[in-house]
Every structure is written in C-alpha cells, then in structure tokens.
Motif scaffolding. Structure first.
Motif, PDB file in Angstrom:
ATOM      1  N   VAL A   6      10.270  24.102  29.122  1.00 53.71           N
ATOM      2  CA  VAL A   6       8.940  24.652  28.899  1.00 53.71           C
ATOM      3  C   VAL A   6       8.901  26.048  29.485  1.00 53.71           C
ATOM      4  N   SER A   7       8.495  27.015  28.661  1.00 54.38           N
ATOM      5  CA  SER A   7       8.403  28.382  29.169  1.00 54.38           C
ATOM      6  C   SER A   7       6.930  28.769  29.262  1.00 54.38           C
ATOM      7  N   ARG A   8       6.686  29.787  30.078  1.00 51.89           N
ATOM      8  CA  ARG A   8       5.295  30.185  30.270  1.00 51.89           C
ATOM      9  C   ARG A   8       4.933  31.232  29.233  1.00 51.89           C
ATOM     10  N   SER A   9       4.635  30.800  28.070  1.00 52.71           N
ATOM     11  CA  SER A   9       4.274  31.734  27.009  1.00 52.71           C
ATOM     12  C   SER A   9       2.842  31.461  26.603  1.00 52.71           C
ATOM     13  N   LYS A  12       2.198  30.744  22.966  1.00 58.89           N
ATOM     14  CA  LYS A  12       2.693  29.424  22.559  1.00 58.89           C
ATOM     15  C   LYS A  12       1.793  28.304  23.070  1.00 58.89           C
ATOM     16  N   LEU A  13       1.323  28.465  24.296  1.00 51.83           N
ATOM     17  CA  LEU A  13       0.400  27.444  24.828  1.00 51.83           C
ATOM     18  C   LEU A  13      -0.853  27.376  23.965  1.00 51.83           C
ATOM     19  N   ALA A  16      -0.095  25.749  20.710  1.00 52.25           N
ATOM     20  CA  ALA A  16       0.058  24.296  20.885  1.00 52.25           C
ATOM     21  C   ALA A  16      -1.303  23.637  20.946  1.00 52.25           C
ATOM     22  N   GLY A  31       4.721  24.454  20.178  1.00 46.11           N
ATOM     23  CA  GLY A  31       4.318  24.619  21.564  1.00 46.11           C
ATOM     24  C   GLY A  31       5.369  25.274  22.428  1.00 46.11           C
ATOM     25  N   PRO A  32       5.105  25.233  23.703  1.00 47.17           N
ATOM     26  CA  PRO A  32       5.970  25.912  24.670  1.00 47.17           C
ATOM     27  C   PRO A  32       7.284  25.168  24.927  1.00 47.17           C
ATOM     28  N   GLY A  68      -0.514  22.037  25.587  1.00 39.57           N
ATOM     29  CA  GLY A  68      -1.232  23.180  26.127  1.00 39.57           C
ATOM     30  C   GLY A  68      -2.551  22.831  26.783  1.00 39.57           C
ATOM     31  N   PHE A  80       7.909  28.362  36.283  1.00 38.71           N
ATOM     32  CA  PHE A  80       8.476  28.422  34.929  1.00 38.71           C
ATOM     33  C   PHE A  80       9.792  29.176  34.961  1.00 38.71           C
ATOM     34  N   PRO A  81      10.645  29.013  34.000  1.00 37.33           N
ATOM     35  CA  PRO A  81      10.634  27.950  33.003  1.00 37.33           C
ATOM     36  C   PRO A  81      11.189  26.673  33.630  1.00 37.33           C
TER      37      PRO A  81
END
Lengths: 398, 332, 528
Positions: A6-9, A12-13, A16, A31-32, A68, A80-81
């Motif tokens: 899971v990345s902190r984007s 993307k969150l 999601a 999603g992330p 998310g 993260f990640p």
C-alpha cells in the motif's frame, strides 16, 4: 520478491473510495494496493526473526484501508509504503511454525515493557508507536520497516511470536482475530459481574457475526459465566455459526431490539429500550450499528466497539442521559478473567480456536496474485456465504 | 329638463300602446269561447271553488316531469342552501334502519318541531334517501297556497301539499291518505306554524290524527338551531350550525286516543330535543321522570323567557358541549 | 325459502371451485369423482321488526322475571358486551349490541337506575378503538357513557378491579371483573355467531383474568375439545360451565341476552362469494374477474382496506334472554338450525381456504399465527361428531401467509413467531417453557392495558387453539404461502394445489378422498 503493498497516494485513495461505492472489485483494482516487487525487509536487530508466510488473512481494517476509508487518525502511526497483513501464520527459518501477535510493542521497539510479562499491546502510553528503532506503525502490517503478512517474507520480533506446535495452519490464521473478539468479550465481564440482579443471567447483545462477532460469541460463552448471548446476524450461515458458537438467541438485524427487549422484559420508550442489554458488543462499527447499540444497552451499561468504526455520526443524547459507557476494543494484551486467572489474550485465543475448531470459518484462500478477487470476496463475504478469506503462500508460487 | 324627459316618456308609452293595440286587433274578432263568457242576467253563478288554499290541486307536481325537475332542485339549490346556511349534523337515522333496509320502505310521517322556513329544506335534505324522493310536505294552506305562483313554486320545489293549520280538514286528510297509500311519506309540523318567539308550541293533533287515519308510523324529529339562523321575523338569515335528530318510529297503541298519541309524539320530540343538547342517557333518564326541559320553554313570560332561550341556544349546536374527563382504567 | 347446506360430489363438469386466499381468491379444479365441496346453508330469513323482537324478549325472558322487574332505583347495573371479535365481518349499523343496549338503558332509565356501567368483555383481547366502540354501541350510547367515564374496557391485568369468586371442584379459579362481580345485575349482550359463543363462556371468559383463563386455555383442555362447536364434547366448555356453577352460587345475578345471526355474509359486489359456482351469472363472473384481478394488482394495504371495510348484511334471526343455561340451549339450537350441514363420513384431505379475517385481526393483519389458528383452530373445529378429516389425514390451507404482523395490535405475536416458534411448535412444550414469561412480560402488560395490543400470552392461546387439529392430522400444507414463514409454523409450503396434492400423496396415498369446506359463510359439518 513480489508482494502486495500500500502506497500513500492521495489520488489513489480517493479513487478507491469512489470505486468502493460501485464495487469492491473496482476498489481493489484502482486503489492504493499494488502487487509489486518489494525489497525483503532487513532484520532490525537482535531478537528479530525472518518469518515465511504460510497463510495471511484479510481483515476488515485491511479492507477499509484498501477502499480508502481508513481514518486520518492513522496517518501518524502508520508508515508508508507498507505491506499489509497482520493475521498471519508462518514459519521461521528453522521451520518452526508461529503465529504473529502483530502489535509492535515496547520490546520490539527497544523500550522497557510497562510491567513484567507485559504483552505487546499493554500499556497506557502510545509514544513508542511512532518512535524507537522502527518507523511508525501500530502493528505489523502498517509499518514499512517490518513488512507484513501479504508478502512471502517479513520480519517479526521475538515478543510477537507464538509457537504453535501441531495446530493446523487454517486454524492458526484465525487466532489473531479470535484474540480481538475474546478481548471484547472479556470487556463485558466486569459489567456482568457487577450487575445488581444476579438471579437472572446478564444479557449481552452482539451486533454482527463476521469473524470478530463470532469470536466474541465464542469468547463470551467460554470465559464469561452466566450470560445470555443475543446475536443479530444478517446471513443464514452467520446465524448458524453464531448458534454453534454458543449464542442463546440468534435473530436478523431487525429483530435484535425485540429479542433484547424480550430477554430483559423491559419497556420500549420511543426507539430506546427502557432497560436493555448489560453489554452490547458492536462487531460492525458503522453509524447505524453504533446507534443501535446505544439504543439496546441499558442505562449505565457498556457498549464495546469491536468493529473499527472510522468516522460515524451518532446522536449521543441517549448516551449522556443513560450514562452508557462506550468502550473501544482494539486488540489484546493481558487479561484478568472472571475466575481470577490472568492470561494473555493470545493464549486464550489459541485455546478457544482449538475448542471451537476455528478453521470452520476459513472459507477460501487465494494466491497473492489473485488479490483483486480475494479482496472482492472478502468485501462481500457475508453475502457470498463466507466468513474469512486468506492468502495462501504455502505452494511457493510467489 | 324634467318636462322634456316626461314628454319623451309619454311619447314612448303612446307608441307602445299603439303597437300593442295593433297587435291585439285580430284577437277582437275572437270572442267566446276564446274569452270568458258573459253572464246572462238573472242567473246566479254558484261561487267557484277556490283553486287556492287547501283546495289547490298539487297532483301535477307529482308527475314524472315535475318530479325530475324537483329532484334537480332538491339535490341542487336546496341541498346547497341547507348546507351553506345550516351545516346540519344528522343523527339517529340508524333508528330507522329496520324500515330503510326493506326493499320498499313503508311510508312514514315525519313530525319535526318548527322554527324557520329553513326547516323544510333541511328536512328534505336530511331524511334517509329511501324516503327523500317520495316525500310530501304539509304546508300551511293560508300561507303557501294563497297565491297561484306561491302555490306552484311550493308544489314544484318542495312537493308541498296544502294543509289547514288549525283543524285538519276532510280534504287535507283524504289527500294525505291517498298519498300515503301511494307510498308517499309526509313531513308535517305538528306545531302548526313557526315558533313566534324561539320556543316551541304545543303540538296540534295533525300528525297523530293522520297517523291514526292512514296507519303510517310517526317519526319524531328534533331540529335544533334553525330558529337562530332564520327564525320568524328575521330579515335575512345568519348562517350557523344545526342538528337534526331522528327518533324511533311511533305507532298509536291499540285504543289510544289521538290526544294521548299526540302527547306521546310531543314527549318523544322533547326527549330528542334534550338528547340534542345533552346525551342519550341523560335524556332517557329525564324522560323517565318527566323532567326533560319542555319544548315550549319555561312558564315565565317576558324577558325571562328570552333569557332562558339564550341559555338553551348556548347548549345547542351553537354552543360547545361540556365533555367530562376521559376515564379509562386508572393505571397509576 | 332458503336452501339447506349442500355437499357436492365433484364430477368432470363441475366448474372450478372458489377458494379463499387471504385478501384474494383462487379458482381450483378439484379431482373428479373423489372430491366433495360443502356449501353452507343459505341465510335464513331475518326478523323484520328487530326492535320489537328485542323488546318482546326483554319482557319475556326464559326462566327469569321480565327485565323491568329486575331493575330498581339505587341498584348497581352492569352491561357487558362482546368485543370487536364478533360478529365477522362487522355488521351494518346499527349493530345489534347498540339496539339491545339502547332498549335495556331505556328500561333502566324508566326504572330510575342511576348507577350503570358498560364493559366491553375483552378478556385478553386488544382494547377497542373509539370507532369500533362507536360502531358496536352506536353514537348515542357512546356519547352518553364515554364522556362520563362509565364505558369501560375490561382490564384483565388490573389487580384492583378483579374479584376472586372461588374455585370449582376441579380447582379452577374464577376471577372476573370486580364491578361485574359486585353488581346487583349483570346483563351480558351476546352476538352468537357460532355455536361456541355464549353461555357461561361469555362471562367466565370475557370478563376473566389470566389467572382464571389459564385453567381452560391450555393445550390439554383444548386438545380434548372435540369440537368447540359442540358444547357437550368440549372440555373448554365443560370447564367454563363448572365456573358458571360457582358464579351462580357466588357471583352476580346474570341476565344473559343471546342473539343469533343468519349467514348473509357478503354485500354487493361480493355476493358471488356466497353463491354456488354453477349458478354464477354473467354479472357474477364479471365481478369475480374484476375483483380478483384488481385485488391481485392492488398493494396489500389497499386490498386489506377494501376487505376490512366490508360490512356484512347479516341480520338477527333470534333473540332470547334470561337464565344463562336455558337461554344458551335455545341459542345453540338456533345456530345449529342455520349452520348445520350433514356430511357423510370423513375424508383423507380437508381443504380450507383461509379468508382475510378471523376474530383476532379485525381492522388488522392476518399474521401467520392467526392463519394457523383460523385453519386448524377454527375451521377444523367446525364439526360436530367427528372431524371432517380422518386421523392422520392432510389439511391443505390456501393463504399467502406472509411474515407480516400488525405492530400495534400484535406485538407479542412477533416475538412469539421469532422466539418461541424457532424453539418449538409443540403446544405442550411451549406452555411449559415459554407461556409464563410472555404472560408476565411487563411491556406486553403495559401495551395491553394502555394501547390496543393483545395480551402477551394471546399468541400462545392461538397456538393452543389449533392443538387438537395439529394432533389429529398427519400433515398440514399451505398453498401459496411464503415458504420460510410456512416452514417456521411447522407446515409444508406448496406453490400450487397440484403440488400440494402431490406432497399429500406421501401421507394419504395416490387416490385420497378430498373435501373442501367452502367457508365463509359459516357452517358446521355434522359428520356421520
């Protein structure tokens, strides 16, 4: 190695979150969470072990993250990640099979424990969660230093490991969620013991009969004497399992209030029961279930929030007037049982999982590469007649 | 200025007269039988039976065409007027259910008290549907049938028949008997006329006599409130609320004299009058002891009578009824 | 001249038979040569002068002095009357109770009686709504007594207003309404719709408390009542008659008024419901088609509203009053005269169409428990001699049986359905294990006393009511019922009549005899 990460984007969150409104499948795709090549984590120091994942469960908190929905609260206690996955059974380099107690406690981060023999979850100061030898993270599966269960390999501290002998993997993977449920069940015990009318059993209501709800039911039946357990469960297989795990009365979610009223013989004032359950365990954690829980719990009773609630909107006037106690139930540590014993939650969970044959709850396993299907299945588990979904990394196909 | 106008008017009148005269000229050539015959000398013409008053023949008004016109009048203007002016509340028709539920309900004689011209319209509108369109109204011969147009209008719109006020004469009673035999029901005001002062008057024997003669039962009716809306002597009506209370049908007992039967009818209407302002049980209890407030009002004369009338009206539909506290079982 | 009841042997030219199906109908073709349809007797002629008949009856009671001579100034007079459960459907205004009570009151007023109470004899039924009281009593009586607080609804849970009268030789306790018990004269106004009503059952049940009712409203007594329509073979009635004996010795003087109705049940446009199918003319057929189609399309609420709005044209065929038992003998005979149909022999399969109404869902919803009670409690018991269906036979009911309850009228039914039926469908087991909890539940008590709810224990009584039927038959099938709901009742769901007959063949073989009792209109099968 290839793992889920899971990345902190932020986009993307956001995606999601939107997609989850349409279908969990879309959320998992957009999603992330990504199936990608990650570095194997290094051992942070002495007392740490490399763990090779065998089975790793998908938990409700994992789902909310993937969709998310997780609260901003976690922003500073997560790094993260990270590789998610905290319901893990794996094996050490020497082939010993272990269950992970995921909380990254004092010892793992190089601090002295709050008391002799403390479990990782004990203590009344969470400063260690974001300081010390590791990156911030409340537990394995939310910390970038340790990796997590949704990868073939991660690292774990000696204090986190329970060696399990010959327990089958399928049962072992459910020990972690069982520990959570049993912890919530034991939070009911003091209220049950302190009740005034001891001629009748105390009433404990459980909302939701997913893995956690079922674990709470099993825990209540096993460790809290003299309770009548009333369960509101939506799906037929959940109702059947709830009954099998020791619930006295199992009803649909609409019937819970009526069933609690019947059991306590109280009146109904507006939409609140005049009295109600001594303790209500909310194993769902939405605005609606929290509100329901407050309505069916008697004045000066206790509501235990077992499902992770995130942001909810609740009218607290009733709570104020009825002096209801709202109690969180995150995880596990050291428990004081009603019979006077002191034990670690995990040991109780192992005991219970064995007694109730917890492997019955494991409905399906997927390889990591099928994570989209797996997550979609987990997100719709109730509807599809499933309880717990897990990743299976035993075949070595990763 | 004025003179010139007058002159102009005179000229117009003269021209009109000429025109009429010219138009009428041909008629001059037509004598008898086109014109009334002249009477030969020495012959005494017997006095002609007056077609008015009690002798007015209302038969035409019951023919199909007139009936259907009347139906329209009753369901239209009369109903509307009754509704607008009197907003009636009709109770007690269930007491007549035995009769109305028959395929062919037998004719009855309705005997209401009488305060106002509105009573008739109200009665027509209030009697159960089974009787409404075969209903004749006994109207004072000397008031409603004294002029041709009045007689025709009454007969057409109300299906009124002329009745003598004081003593029900032979003509009237024969007419009523034949009508009842034909299945018509009758509305007759036993008081013989509208109340002069707002209080009722003692019943005359008309209803009782006609019932005894025809065998039709008498239905006592109490009409409350019309006196205050358009009582005798009022110039224009003051809309208000009314209540029409029907009682159970009465028949003369074996060997009962008209006088006694009449008294019984009056008592029944009196009880209904009591029921209209109190309730069934109170009225029954007072009827049993003969203490229903009399229709004819108190014995006093002068202002005390008017004073009592105001009190009475306050208790009626115009006033609010005092209700006692609801008392379900006390649950503590 | 009304025709008597009729048993039709179905042949190949018999048109399909009308079945009641809740708020709707269905036409079913029954197997030829082995099916029978029982048609109710046609309505007897009603009395034309009802008020006159009432007056005559009050002045010439059986085995008692004329009513006026029983009334005296200063006395305590109580008039009890049947509640909303009678008659079915509600009768056109004016209701008989109104007509009788008005005349009784008139006599009481003439006699100078001041202390009069009216009591709706509810037993554990729900309190009546104002509009229902007005319908039963008429506006005049209601407006005269309700505002004064003299119109009561019997409260079986009011300890201060119950009087204990004694116990029978079999230990049955009698506890009835205190005011009724302490009156100088108790007048009970009955509408005896079926042979079960009236007699000592009026006062000993209608005005009683739970303490008293449990002695006969229990599975053992009800299982031994063969049937409720035959007083001499009904343990329920024997028990109430024993109580009656105690009441006669220790209770108030009772002036019983009983009335019978003819079976003229359906007004226009539903008259075809009481006609034999082969006598339907074009108009009947058109009306059937129109109403069946419209009702099927209409939302359930609308259909329910239409049906519960029906006011039956039934009228009084007899009235008798005086001493309870003597009066009841005449009444029962009059009911039998109207309703008995002679039927030759029992049958393998009994078919019953369950209509929209039973005594406990007037202006309400026919919930699953009431479906069971109507089928196996009421219709099954419409017999004299022996049951229409042989022991171990099959009963087929037609009703939608949805999982739907009236939240105000039947609160304890919902819990009964969810909780008790999930545990057991055996009347004996539930009476031991659950009854007391429900009877003493404070919330149900509160709702019963202050709102319009049936008593907490009432669903149990409904279930016991069917205990004789349940024990007697081998299988119960509900055609058209919601599957999950029907199963919860312990019965078998079937989607069509053919499926039902197929299912039944497991129990009664391939060529069973079939009898359809086409009721309502009401009848009693006199099985030889």
């Amino acid at each position: 190695m290839k793992a889920l990460q899971v990345s902190r984007s932020v986009p993307k969150l956001g995606m999601a979150r939107l997609a989850s409104a349409v279908s969990p499948l879309a959320a998992a795709k957009l999603g992330p969470l990504a199936y990608t090549t990650v570095d194997e984590p290094e051992l942070p120091g002495p007392g740490w072990h490399r763990v090779h994942t065998r089975l790793a469960g998908i938990c409700g908190s994992d789902l909310s993250l993937v969709e998310g929905h997780a609260s901003l609260y976690f922003d500073d206690v997560v790094s993260f990640p990270f590789v998610p996955g905290h319901e893990v059974v794996g094996e050490l380099d020497d082939g010993t099979r272990v269950i992970l107690e995921p909380v990254l406690g004092h010892e793992a981060r190089g601090f002295a424990p709050p008391f002799e023999g403390a479990a990782p979850g004990d203590g009344d100061d969470y400063s260690h969660l974001s300081t010390g030898a590791l990156e911030p993270g409340i537990q394995t599966g939310f910390c970038c230093s340790t990796g997590g269960g949704w990868a073939p390999t991660f690292v774990a501290h000696e204090s986190q490991l329970h060696r399990i002998g010959d327990m089958p993997d399928e049962r072992a993977v459910l020990v972690e969620p069982f520990a959570g449920g049993i912890h919530a069940a034991l939070l009911a015990a003091p209220v049950v013991a302190a009740r005034q009318d001891t001629t009748r059993p105390a009433v404990v209501a459980v909302l939701g009969a997913g893995t956690m709800g079922l674990a709470a039911i099993a825990g209540l039946r096993r460790y809290v004497p003299d309770v009548e357990i009333i369960v509101g469960a939506r799906y037929p297989h959940q109702q059947m399992l709830a009954k099998a795990y020791g619930a006295d009365v199992v009803v649909g979610p609409d019937g819970l209030q009526r069933a609690v009223r019947r059991a306590t013989g109280c009146h109904l004032i507006g939409d609140h029961l005049s009295s109600g359950a001594h303790v209500t365990i909310d194993a769902v954690g939405t605005s609606a279930t929290v509100a329901d829980s407050l309505r069916i719990t008697r004045p000066r009773g206790r509501v235990v929030l077992l499902g992770m609630p995130a942001e909810v909107t609740v009218d607290l006037t009733g709570l104020w007037h009825r002096e209801t106690e709202l109690k969180g139930a995150y995880t596990y540590g050291t428990e004081h049982l009603p019979d006077g014993r002191t034990a670690r939650t995990f040991d109780l969970a192992i005991e219970t999982a064995t007694a109730v044959e917890a492997e019955r709850l494991l409905s399906a396993t997927y390889p990591l590469s099928d994570h989209v299907d797996a997550i979609a299945h987990a997100a719709t588990a109730g509807r599809r007649g499933a309880v717990k979904i897990a990743f299976d990394m035993r075949t070595g196909d990763t | 200025m004025v003179d010139r106008n007058l002159q102009r008017a005179q000229r117009v009148a003269g021209a009109a007269e000429d025109a009429v005269r010219r138009a009428a000229m041909p008629l001059r050539n037509f004598g008898f039988p086109y014109r009334t015959p002249t009477v030969p000398r020495g012959v005494e013409v017997p006095p002609e039976v007056s077609g008015l008053g009690a002798h007015y023949d209302t038969e035409w008004a019951r023919r199909p065409l007139a009936s259907s016109v009347r139906t329209m009048i009753i369901e239209g203007p009369i109903r509307l007027t009754a509704r607008v002016l009197t907003s009636p509340e009709i109770v007690g028709t269930d007491r007549l259910a035995d009769l109305t539920s028959l395929d062919d309900p037998p004719p009855v004689i309705f005997a209401p008290n009488h305060h106002s011209h509105l009573d008739t319209g109200l009665m027509i509108r209030s009697v159960p549907l089974a009787w409404r369109h075969k209903l004749v109204v006994a109207a004072a011969a000397d008031y409603f049938f004294d002029k041709k147009w009045k007689a025709a209008l009454s007969a057409l719109s109300l299906n009124a028949i002329p009745i003598d006020r004081e003593v029900t004469g032979r003509t009237s009673s024969d007419l009523v008997k034949s009508l009842i035999d034909d299945g018509y029901s009758l509305v007759i005001y036993p008081e013989g006329g509208r109340s002069p002062d707002g209080w009722g008057q003692d019943f005359k024997g008309g209803a009782a006599y006609l019932s005894a003669r025809t065998g039709a039962p008498v239905v006592p009716v109490f009409i409350d409130g019309t006196g205050a809306i358009f009582g005798k002597g009022m110039k224009r009506p003051k809309p208000g609320r009314t209540k029409v209370v029907f009682g159970a049908a009465l028949r003369a007992d074996e060997g009962e004299s008209t006088r006694r039967f009449n008294a019984r009818i009056q008592a029944a209407v009196t009880t209904l009058g009591d029921e209209a302002i109190t309730d069934f049980w109170t009225a029954r209890q007072r009827a049993a002891t003969g203490t229903n407030p009399p229709l004819t009002g108190p014995e006093h004369t002068g202002w005390r009578r008017d004073w009592a009338l105001a009190e009475r009206r306050k208790l009626g539909t115009a006033g609010l009824r005092r209700r006692q506290q609801r008392r379900w079982p006390d649950l503590g | 001249m009304p025709r008597p009841g009729f048993v039709l042997d179905v042949d190949r030219s018999t048109p399909p038979t009308l079945f009641w199906h809740g708020e709707g109908f269905r036409l079913e073709k029954l197997p030829a040569d082995r099916s029978r349809v029982i048609y109710a007797p046609e309505p007897h002629d009603a009395i034309d002068d009802v008020d006159g008949a009432i007056r005559t009856a009050l002045l010439h009671p059986i085995d008692m002095d004329p009513l006026p001579s029983l009334l005296f100034p200063g006395m305590k007079l109580t008039i009890a009357f049947d509640d909303v459960s009678l008659p079915l459907p509600k009768m056109r205004r004016p209701d008989l109770r109104q007509r009788i009570i008005e005349q009784v009151l008139t006599m009481a007023a003439d006699a100078g009686v001041d202390d009069v109470h009216l009591i709706a004899a509810l037993a554990l039924h729900r309190r009546m709504h104002e509009f229902e009281l007005r319908h039963a009593l008429g506006d005049r009586v209601y407006d005269a007594f309700e505002p004064r607080g003299l119109l009561f609804q019997h409260d079986a849970e009011d300890p201060d207003n119950l009087a204990f009268l004694g116990t029978t030789d079999q230990g049955e306790e009698i506890e009835i309404n205190k005011r009724a018990a302490e009156s100088d004269l108790l007048i009970y106004v009955n509408i005896n719709l079926v042979a079960m009503d009236g007699g000592w059952k009026s006062t000993a049940v209608g005005l009683a408390s739970y303490r008293s009712l449990r002695h006969h409203h229990n599975p053992t007594t009800m299982e031994a009542s063969h049937s409720f329509m035959d007083q001499h073979a009904s343990e329920l009635h024997k028990s109430t008659w024993r109580m009656g004996k105690v009441m006669r010795d220790h209770g108030p003087k009772v002036f019983q008024i009983e009335t019978t109705l003819n079976t003229d049940t359906f007004p226009q446009p539903f008259e075809f419901l009481a006609k034999r199918e082969w006598e339907w003319n074009a108009k009947d057929r058109a009306l059937y088609l129109a109403s069946a189609k419209a009702l099927a399309k209409a939302p359930p609420r609308t259909a329910r509203k239409i049906f519960h709005g029906i006011e039956a044209p039934h009228q009084m065929t007899s009235i008798q009053c005086g001493e309870v038992e003597a009066v009841h003998k005449v009444t029962t005979q009059n009911v039998y005269d109207q309703q008995l149909v002679e039927v030759e022999g029992q049958t393998d399969i009994l078919m019953l169409g369950i209509p929209y109404i039973c005594p406990y869902n007037v202006n309400s919803i026919m919930n699953p428990i009431l479906v069971m009670c109507t089928g196996l409690g009421y219709f099954f018991n419409l017999y004299r001699g022996k049951p229409l269906v042989r022991e171990g036979g099959v009963v087929i009911l037609t009703h939608p049986t949805t999982n739907e309850f009236h939240p105000v009228h039947h609160p304890s039914y919902i819990d009964f359905f969810e909780e008790v039926l999930a545990d057991t469908t055996d009347p004996h087991v539930m009476s031991q294990k659950w009854e007391q909890q429900y009877a003493e539940d404070d919330w149900y008590r509160h709702l019963y006393r202050t709102t319009n709810a049936y008593h907490g224990v009432h669903p149990f009584y409904m279930w016991y009511w069917g205990s004789h039927g349940m024990k007697h038959v081998g299988k119960v099938i509900i055609v058209g019922g919601d599957a999950a709901t029907v199963r919860k009742l312990g019965f078998t769901p079937a989607s069509t009549m053919n499926d039902a007959l197929e299912i039944a063949s497991d129990t009664v073989g391939r060529h069973p005899t079939i009898t359809h009792m086409k009721t309502p209109p009401l009848m009693i099968a006199d099985v030889k």
